[in-house]
Design a protein around this motif. Sequence first.
Motif, PDB file in Angstrom:
ATOM      1  N   ALA A 233      81.162  -0.096  16.587  1.00  0.00           N
ATOM      2  CA  ALA A 233      81.474   1.119  15.647  1.00  0.00           C
ATOM      3  C   ALA A 233      82.433   1.234  14.425  1.00  0.00           C
ATOM      4  O   ALA A 233      82.422   2.191  13.488  1.00  0.00           O
ATOM      5  CB  ALA A 233      82.853   1.907  16.649  1.00  0.00           C
ATOM      6  N   GLY A 234      83.301   0.138  13.949  1.00  0.00           N
ATOM      7  CA  GLY A 234      83.522  -0.456  13.123  1.00  0.00           C
ATOM      8  C   GLY A 234      83.581   0.219  11.426  1.00  0.00           C
ATOM      9  O   GLY A 234      83.738   0.154  10.714  1.00  0.00           O
ATOM     10  N   PHE A 235      81.827  -0.351  11.785  1.00  0.00           N
ATOM     11  CA  PHE A 235      81.582  -0.292  10.406  1.00  0.00           C
ATOM     12  C   PHE A 235      80.882   0.710  10.371  1.00  0.00           C
ATOM     13  O   PHE A 235      79.772   0.553   9.473  1.00  0.00           O
ATOM     14  CB  PHE A 235      79.668  -1.909  10.767  1.00  0.00           C
ATOM     15  N   SER A 236      81.093   1.596  11.369  1.00  0.00           N
ATOM     16  CA  SER A 236      79.821   3.230  11.000  1.00  0.00           C
ATOM     17  C   SER A 236      80.176   4.198  10.658  1.00  0.00           C
ATOM     18  O   SER A 236      81.635   4.368  10.387  1.00  0.00           O
ATOM     19  CB  SER A 236      79.146   3.776  12.559  1.00  0.00           C
ATOM     20  N   GLU A 237      80.115   5.011   9.055  1.00  0.00           N
ATOM     21  CA  GLU A 237      80.377   6.425   8.814  1.00  0.00           C
ATOM     22  C   GLU A 237      79.643   7.177   9.201  1.00  0.00           C
ATOM     23  O   GLU A 237      80.535   8.004   9.458  1.00  0.00           O
ATOM     24  CB  GLU A 237      79.980   6.255   6.877  1.00  0.00           C
ATOM     25  N   ASP A 238      78.917   6.725   9.814  1.00  0.00           N
ATOM     26  CA  ASP A 238      78.634   8.189  10.387  1.00  0.00           C
ATOM     27  C   ASP A 238      78.620   8.824  11.486  1.00  0.00           C
ATOM     28  O   ASP A 238      78.553  10.123  11.626  1.00  0.00           O
ATOM     29  CB  ASP A 238      76.762   8.022  10.436  1.00  0.00           C
ATOM     30  N   ILE A 239      79.488   8.036  12.238  1.00  0.00           N
ATOM     31  CA  ILE A 239      80.077   8.694  13.531  1.00  0.00           C
ATOM     32  C   ILE A 239      81.078   9.771  13.659  1.00  0.00           C
ATOM     33  O   ILE A 239      80.658  10.586  14.063  1.00  0.00           O
ATOM     34  CB  ILE A 239      80.696   7.475  14.382  1.00  0.00           C
ATOM     35  N   ILE A 240      81.286   9.956  12.183  1.00  0.00           N
ATOM     36  CA  ILE A 240      82.497  10.483  12.296  1.00  0.00           C
ATOM     37  C   ILE A 240      82.191  11.884  11.246  1.00  0.00           C
ATOM     38  O   ILE A 240      81.596  13.208  12.065  1.00  0.00           O
ATOM     39  CB  ILE A 240      83.562  10.566  11.464  1.00  0.00           C
ATOM     40  N   LYS A 241      80.738  11.800  10.086  1.00  0.00           N
ATOM     41  CA  LYS A 241      80.529  12.170   9.717  1.00  0.00           C
ATOM     42  C   LYS A 241      79.521  13.254  10.247  1.00  0.00           C
ATOM     43  O   LYS A 241      79.257  14.454  10.230  1.00  0.00           O
ATOM     44  CB  LYS A 241      80.446  11.685   8.344  1.00  0.00           C
ATOM     45  N   LYS A 242      78.462  12.609  10.743  1.00  0.00           N
ATOM     46  CA  LYS A 242      77.513  12.755  11.607  1.00  0.00           C
ATOM     47  C   LYS A 242      77.122  13.642  12.454  1.00  0.00           C
ATOM     48  O   LYS A 242      76.662  15.043  13.156  1.00  0.00           O
ATOM     49  CB  LYS A 242      76.292  12.409  10.703  1.00  0.00           C
ATOM     50  N   TYR A 243      78.413  12.869  13.225  1.00  0.00           N
ATOM     51  CA  TYR A 243      77.696  12.878  14.621  1.00  0.00           C
ATOM     52  C   TYR A 243      79.170  13.553  15.899  1.00  0.00           C
ATOM     53  O   TYR A 243      78.867  13.798  16.966  1.00  0.00           O
ATOM     54  CB  TYR A 243      77.166  11.925  15.877  1.00  0.00           C
ATOM     55  N   LYS A 244      80.226  14.075  15.024  1.00  0.00           N
ATOM     56  CA  LYS A 244      81.672  13.908  15.585  1.00  0.00           C
ATOM     57  C   LYS A 244      81.272  15.626  15.626  1.00  0.00           C
ATOM     58  O   LYS A 244      81.581  16.046  17.702  1.00  0.00           O
ATOM     59  CB  LYS A 244      82.319  14.200  15.150  1.00  0.00           C
ATOM     60  N   ASN A 245      80.657  16.751  15.540  1.00  0.00           N
ATOM     61  CA  ASN A 245      80.428  17.542  15.895  1.00  0.00           C
ATOM     62  C   ASN A 245      79.388  18.044  16.526  1.00  0.00           C
ATOM     63  O   ASN A 245      78.748  19.140  17.204  1.00  0.00           O
ATOM     64  CB  ASN A 245      80.764  18.582  14.492  1.00  0.00           C
ATOM     65  N   ASN A 246      78.037  17.186  16.875  1.00  0.00           N
ATOM     66  CA  ASN A 246      76.673  17.132  17.262  1.00  0.00           C
ATOM     67  C   ASN A 246      76.428  17.516  19.366  1.00  0.00           C
ATOM     68  O   ASN A 246      77.245  16.176  19.674  1.00  0.00           O
ATOM     69  CB  ASN A 246      76.169  16.369  16.749  1.00  0.00           C
ATOM     70  N   GLU A 247      76.615  18.735  19.005  1.00  0.00           N
ATOM     71  CA  GLU A 247      76.572  18.301  20.729  1.00  0.00           C
ATOM     72  C   GLU A 247      74.957  17.239  21.114  1.00  0.00           C
ATOM     73  O   GLU A 247      75.955  17.492  22.482  1.00  0.00           O
ATOM     74  CB  GLU A 247      76.330  19.650  21.413  1.00  0.00           C
ATOM     75  N   GLU A 248      74.851  17.681  20.713  1.00  0.00           N
ATOM     76  CA  GLU A 248      73.375  16.362  20.862  1.00  0.00           C
ATOM     77  C   GLU A 248      73.288  14.608  21.714  1.00  0.00           C
ATOM     78  O   GLU A 248      72.864  14.358  22.363  1.00  0.00           O
ATOM     79  CB  GLU A 248      71.588  17.488  20.479  1.00  0.00           C
ATOM     80  N   ILE A 249      74.375  14.864  20.919  1.00  0.00           N
ATOM     81  CA  ILE A 249      74.316  13.252  19.997  1.00  0.00           C
ATOM     82  C   ILE A 249      75.437  12.615  20.999  1.00  0.00           C
ATOM     83  O   ILE A 249      76.401  13.771  20.500  1.00  0.00           O
ATOM     84  CB  ILE A 249      73.887  12.654  18.514  1.00  0.00           C
ATOM     85  N   ASN A 250      75.666  11.790  22.000  1.00  0.00           N
ATOM     86  CA  ASN A 250      76.647  11.959  22.496  1.00  0.00           C
ATOM     87  C   ASN A 250      77.251  10.304  21.751  1.00  0.00           C
ATOM     88  O   ASN A 250      76.025   9.263  22.269  1.00  0.00           O
ATOM     89  CB  ASN A 250      77.023  11.064  23.620  1.00  0.00           C
ATOM     90  N   ILE A 251      78.338  10.024  21.339  1.00  0.00           N
ATOM     91  CA  ILE A 251      78.153   8.220  20.767  1.00  0.00           C
ATOM     92  C   ILE A 251      80.213   7.815  21.459  1.00  0.00           C
ATOM     93  O   ILE A 251      80.315   8.608  21.642  1.00  0.00           O
ATOM     94  CB  ILE A 251      78.675   8.258  19.268  1.00  0.00           C
ATOM     95  N   ILE A 252      79.312   6.723  22.786  1.00  0.00           N
ATOM     96  CA  ILE A 252      80.359   6.641  23.099  1.00  0.00           C
ATOM     97  C   ILE A 252      81.225   4.732  22.449  1.00  0.00           C
ATOM     98  O   ILE A 252      80.295   4.393  22.303  1.00  0.00           O
ATOM     99  CB  ILE A 252      79.983   6.280  24.750  1.00  0.00           C
ATOM    100  N   ILE A 253      82.580   4.973  22.838  1.00  0.00           N
ATOM    101  CA  ILE A 253      82.760   3.441  22.260  1.00  0.00           C
ATOM    102  C   ILE A 253      83.539   2.557  23.024  1.00  0.00           C
ATOM    103  O   ILE A 253      84.431   3.398  23.435  1.00  0.00           O
ATOM    104  CB  ILE A 253      83.752   3.997  20.797  1.00  0.00           C
ATOM    105  N   ALA A 254      82.742   1.376  23.775  1.00  0.00           N
ATOM    106  CA  ALA A 254      83.502   0.976  24.366  1.00  0.00           C
ATOM    107  C   ALA A 254      84.188  -0.552  24.074  1.00  0.00           C
ATOM    108  O   ALA A 254      84.280  -0.582  22.448  1.00  0.00           O
ATOM    109  CB  ALA A 254      82.342   0.091  25.514  1.00  0.00           C
ATOM    110  N   PRO A 255      85.658  -0.770  24.669  1.00  0.00           N
ATOM    111  CA  PRO A 255      85.986  -2.433  24.099  1.00  0.00           C
ATOM    112  C   PRO A 255      85.731  -3.210  24.265  1.00  0.00           C
ATOM    113  O   PRO A 255      84.670  -3.076  25.079  1.00  0.00           O
ATOM    114  CB  PRO A 255      87.130  -2.121  25.323  1.00  0.00           C
ATOM    115  N   LEU A 256      85.914  -4.158  22.848  1.00  0.00           N
ATOM    116  CA  LEU A 256      84.467  -5.277  23.005  1.00  0.00           C
ATOM    117  C   LEU A 256      85.540  -6.292  24.836  1.00  0.00           C
ATOM    118  O   LEU A 256      86.467  -5.913  24.585  1.00  0.00           O
ATOM    119  CB  LEU A 256      85.715  -6.067  21.969  1.00  0.00           C
ATOM    120  N   LYS A 257      83.920  -6.770  24.972  1.00  0.00           N
ATOM    121  CA  LYS A 257      84.596  -7.453  26.164  1.00  0.00           C
ATOM    122  C   LYS A 257      84.428  -8.906  25.864  1.00  0.00           C
ATOM    123  O   LYS A 257      83.967  -9.433  25.084  1.00  0.00           O
ATOM    124  CB  LYS A 257      82.856  -7.065  27.036  1.00  0.00           C
TER     125      LYS A 257
END
Length: 82
Positions: A56-80
């Motif tokens: 997730a740290g390498f993605s700019e689109d998570i915030i720009k494109k998908y933050k307010n998109n109700e159709e796409i769910n992005i879940i960030i999990a801690p590194l195992k």
Amino acid sequence: MKISWIKAKSDTYSFKFPKTMGLDVFDIEDLEKTDIKINELVQKNYNTIIMTNEVAGFSEDIIKKYKNNEEINIIIAPLKKE
């Protein structure tokens, strides 16, 4: 609902269970291409994408494109870790 998991190829610990179950776990070799992979998955109708915080740290689109998109769910999990 289609769910996918994204992790770094070098990460051998995260998302072992989904991968063992035959679910869609994608490894990214070049983390700079994270946004390309996310866009590819969205085009293939994956509406829930779970990724490690490393990826997730390498993605700019998570915030720009998908933050307010109700159709796409992005879940960030801690590194195992081992």
